[in-house]
Design a protein around this motif. Structure first.
Motif, mmCIF file in Angstrom:
data_model
loop_
_atom_site.group_PDB
_atom_site.id
_atom_site.type_symbol
_atom_site.label_atom_id
_atom_site.label_comp_id
_atom_site.label_asym_id
_atom_site.label_seq_id
_atom_site.Cartn_x
_atom_site.Cartn_y
_atom_site.Cartn_z
ATOM 1 N N MET A 5 0.720 -1.414 -0.111
ATOM 2 C CA MET A 5 0.088 0.239 -0.280
ATOM 3 C C MET A 5 0.927 0.916 -0.163
ATOM 4 O O MET A 5 0.513 2.202 -0.615
ATOM 5 C CB MET A 5 -0.955 0.120 1.479
ATOM 6 C CG MET A 5 -2.187 -0.807 1.047
ATOM 7 S SD MET A 5 -3.100 -0.678 2.404
ATOM 8 C CE MET A 5 -2.299 -1.817 3.536
ATOM 9 N N SER A 26 0.599 6.698 -1.997
ATOM 10 C CA SER A 26 0.138 6.076 -1.755
ATOM 11 C C SER A 26 0.397 5.331 -0.120
ATOM 12 O O SER A 26 1.664 4.922 -0.042
ATOM 13 C CB SER A 26 -0.321 4.210 -2.037
ATOM 14 O OG SER A 26 -0.887 3.836 -1.607
ATOM 15 N N ASN A 28 0.125 3.174 4.280
ATOM 16 C CA ASN A 28 -1.126 2.449 4.519
ATOM 17 C C ASN A 28 -2.359 2.638 5.559
ATOM 18 O O ASN A 28 -2.264 3.423 5.342
ATOM 19 C CB ASN A 28 -0.836 0.377 5.341
ATOM 20 C CG ASN A 28 0.414 1.841 6.340
ATOM 21 O OD1 ASN A 28 0.901 2.761 6.656
ATOM 22 N ND2 ASN A 28 0.232 0.855 7.819
ATOM 23 N N LEU A 32 -10.322 2.944 2.564
ATOM 24 C CA LEU A 32 -9.506 3.081 1.211
ATOM 25 C C LEU A 32 -9.876 4.516 1.442
ATOM 26 O O LEU A 32 -10.878 4.339 2.045
ATOM 27 C CB LEU A 32 -10.540 2.817 0.074
ATOM 28 C CG LEU A 32 -9.666 3.798 -1.641
ATOM 29 C CD1 LEU A 32 -8.973 3.466 -1.870
ATOM 30 C CD2 LEU A 32 -10.915 3.022 -2.097
ATOM 31 N N LEU A 57 -8.439 0.801 -6.738
ATOM 32 C CA LEU A 57 -7.251 0.962 -5.926
ATOM 33 C C LEU A 57 -9.289 0.315 -4.650
ATOM 34 O O LEU A 57 -9.932 0.269 -4.672
ATOM 35 C CB LEU A 57 -7.039 1.189 -5.028
ATOM 36 C CG LEU A 57 -5.357 2.736 -5.725
ATOM 37 C CD1 LEU A 57 -4.974 3.671 -5.607
ATOM 38 C CD2 LEU A 57 -4.366 1.412 -6.398
ATOM 39 N N ARG A 59 -7.907 -0.538 -0.491
ATOM 40 C CA ARG A 59 -7.205 0.080 -0.129
ATOM 41 C C ARG A 59 -5.800 1.455 0.504
ATOM 42 O O ARG A 59 -5.414 1.028 -0.848
ATOM 43 C CB ARG A 59 -6.529 -1.235 1.386
ATOM 44 C CG ARG A 59 -7.854 -2.596 1.811
ATOM 45 C CD ARG A 59 -7.396 -3.543 2.350
ATOM 46 N NE ARG A 59 -6.831 -3.115 3.733
ATOM 47 C CZ ARG A 59 -5.693 -3.680 4.688
ATOM 48 N NH1 ARG A 59 -5.525 -4.934 4.506
ATOM 49 N NH2 ARG A 59 -5.717 -3.608 5.819
ATOM 50 N N GLY A 60 -5.984 1.595 0.958
ATOM 51 C CA GLY A 60 -4.666 2.910 1.417
ATOM 52 C C GLY A 60 -5.605 3.904 1.236
ATOM 53 O O GLY A 60 -6.181 4.233 0.875
ATOM 54 N N ARG A 145 3.066 -0.659 -6.501
ATOM 55 C CA ARG A 145 3.124 -1.851 -5.219
ATOM 56 C C ARG A 145 2.684 -2.791 -5.677
ATOM 57 O O ARG A 145 3.263 -3.782 -4.299
ATOM 58 C CB ARG A 145 1.412 -1.304 -4.947
ATOM 59 C CG ARG A 145 1.019 0.160 -4.539
ATOM 60 C CD ARG A 145 -0.537 0.221 -4.445
ATOM 61 N NE ARG A 145 -0.955 0.098 -3.288
ATOM 62 C CZ ARG A 145 -2.364 0.102 -3.162
ATOM 63 N NH1 ARG A 145 -2.716 0.797 -3.676
ATOM 64 N NH2 ARG A 145 -2.856 -0.010 -1.645
ATOM 65 N N ILE A 237 -7.576 -8.911 -4.219
ATOM 66 C CA ILE A 237 -6.934 -8.481 -3.060
ATOM 67 C C ILE A 237 -7.052 -9.447 -1.891
ATOM 68 O O ILE A 237 -8.255 -10.303 -0.933
ATOM 69 C CB ILE A 237 -7.678 -7.731 -2.663
ATOM 70 C CG1 ILE A 237 -7.578 -6.582 -4.729
ATOM 71 C CG2 ILE A 237 -6.927 -6.380 -2.000
ATOM 72 C CD1 ILE A 237 -6.074 -6.106 -4.725
ATOM 73 N N GLU A 287 -2.186 -4.388 0.639
ATOM 74 C CA GLU A 287 -3.750 -4.382 0.086
ATOM 75 C C GLU A 287 -4.687 -5.067 0.446
ATOM 76 O O GLU A 287 -3.998 -6.455 0.405
ATOM 77 C CB GLU A 287 -3.404 -3.721 -1.307
ATOM 78 C CG GLU A 287 -4.450 -3.427 -1.731
ATOM 79 C CD GLU A 287 -4.783 -2.790 -2.886
ATOM 80 O OE1 GLU A 287 -5.625 -2.030 -3.436
ATOM 81 O OE2 GLU A 287 -3.691 -2.844 -3.928
#
Length: 287
Positions: A5, A26, A28, A32, A57, A59-60, A145, A237, A287
């Motif tokens: 992430m 980006s 962690n 999201l 995307l 997550r992050g 990533r 993911i 992620e």
């Protein structure tokens, strides 16, 4: 699919109106979270940009910044709201007549909100180019990533192999540890000159063996290792799945440590905890 992430990307676009460039950061984050910074005159693009990021995307914490340096020769024509300016002059004159002091400063009139505006260039033609450039910036971010994610995968797989070695070592040690415990109890009973019926002695030894037996914990740790290897191969993911597995690893290692009555088991339990913690720290960035 293993993606970190943490990443950064930069994309520049040039046209007849000037130079624009995207910066994507980006970090962690559990979910999201998208933060978008745009020039005021391009605010209408924010919903499109947000949706574009959300589809790429999962997550992050994403910081999306658009910088646009327009050509000074294309800044637009200066417009004056003459009607508003005239009303302000009349109002200022009236105030002056009431106090008979001061002068009217033209700059004060011009600085009043709404008196001056700039006829901006039509930026609609560049909107498509900006969105296309953002998509390229997202491609770069995702590629970054994925590269870091590949390194994280190797790191986690190494720790899983080390855990398997510790499990194998403990399986070999357990029969010998049980024999030693059996012998130790018999010796203490003889030293204390305590006589116990054979049946009763066997029952006590069985109970003791059950208390210190870590076979179930080793089997579960073994299963968790296999499941984690399986998750690492998935094309989706997997960050949350891996996070859950780290919790399961911790639970079994804690139980194993609580049953330890031997220095070898204690040493392995500590080593397992170290390996699991190393994995957990890296999984937080997936992620």
């Amino acid at each position: 699919m293993i993606r970190s992430m943490t990443a950064y990307s930069y994309r520049e676009i040039k046209n007849e109106l000037g130079i624009a460039y995207w910066e994507l950061f980006s970090l962690n984050h559990r979910y999201l979270e998208i933060c978008i910074r745009l020039p005021e005159y391009l605010r209408n693009l924010e919903p499109v940009i947000r949706e574009q990021i959300r589809t790429r995307l999962k997550r992050g914490k994403i910081e999306c910044n658009l910088h646009f340096n327009t050509d000074p020769n294309l800044q637009g024509e200066l417009l004056i709201n003459k009607s508003l300016a005239k009303q302000l002059v009349q109002a200022a004159n009236w105030v002056k007549m009431q106090s008979d002091e001061g002068e009217i400063n033209p700059l004060d009139i011009l600085s009043w909100p709404g008196v001056i505006s700039i006829n901006k260039q039509d930026l609609h033609p560049i909107n498509i180019d900006l969105i296309t450039s953002l998509d390229n910036a997202l491609n770069d971010l995702i590629a970054s990533r994925e590269r870091e994610g590949a390194m994280l995968k190797v790191f986690i797989e190494q720790r899983l192999k080390y855990i398997l070695k510790e499990i194998h070592k403990l399986r070999i040690l357990m029969p010998e540890i049980l024999k030693l415990q059996h012998k130790r109890i018999i010796t203490k009973l003889k030293e204390a000159d305590i006589q116990i019926e054979n049946n009763r002695l066997e029952q006590e030894l069985v109970i003791l063996a059950q208390k210190i037996d870590i076979t179930e914990e080793l089997d579960l740790l073994d299963a968790h290792v296999k499941e984690t290897f399986h998750i690492l191969k998935k094309k989706e993911i997997v960050g949350r799945r891996l996070d859950f597995m780290m919790q399961e690893f911790n639970r079994e290692s804690n139980t194993l440590a609580s049953k330890s009555n031997n220095t070898d088991i204690t040493a392995s339990a500590i080593e397992l905890k170290v390996l699991i913690e190393q994995m957990r720290e890296q999984v937080q960035n997936i992620e």
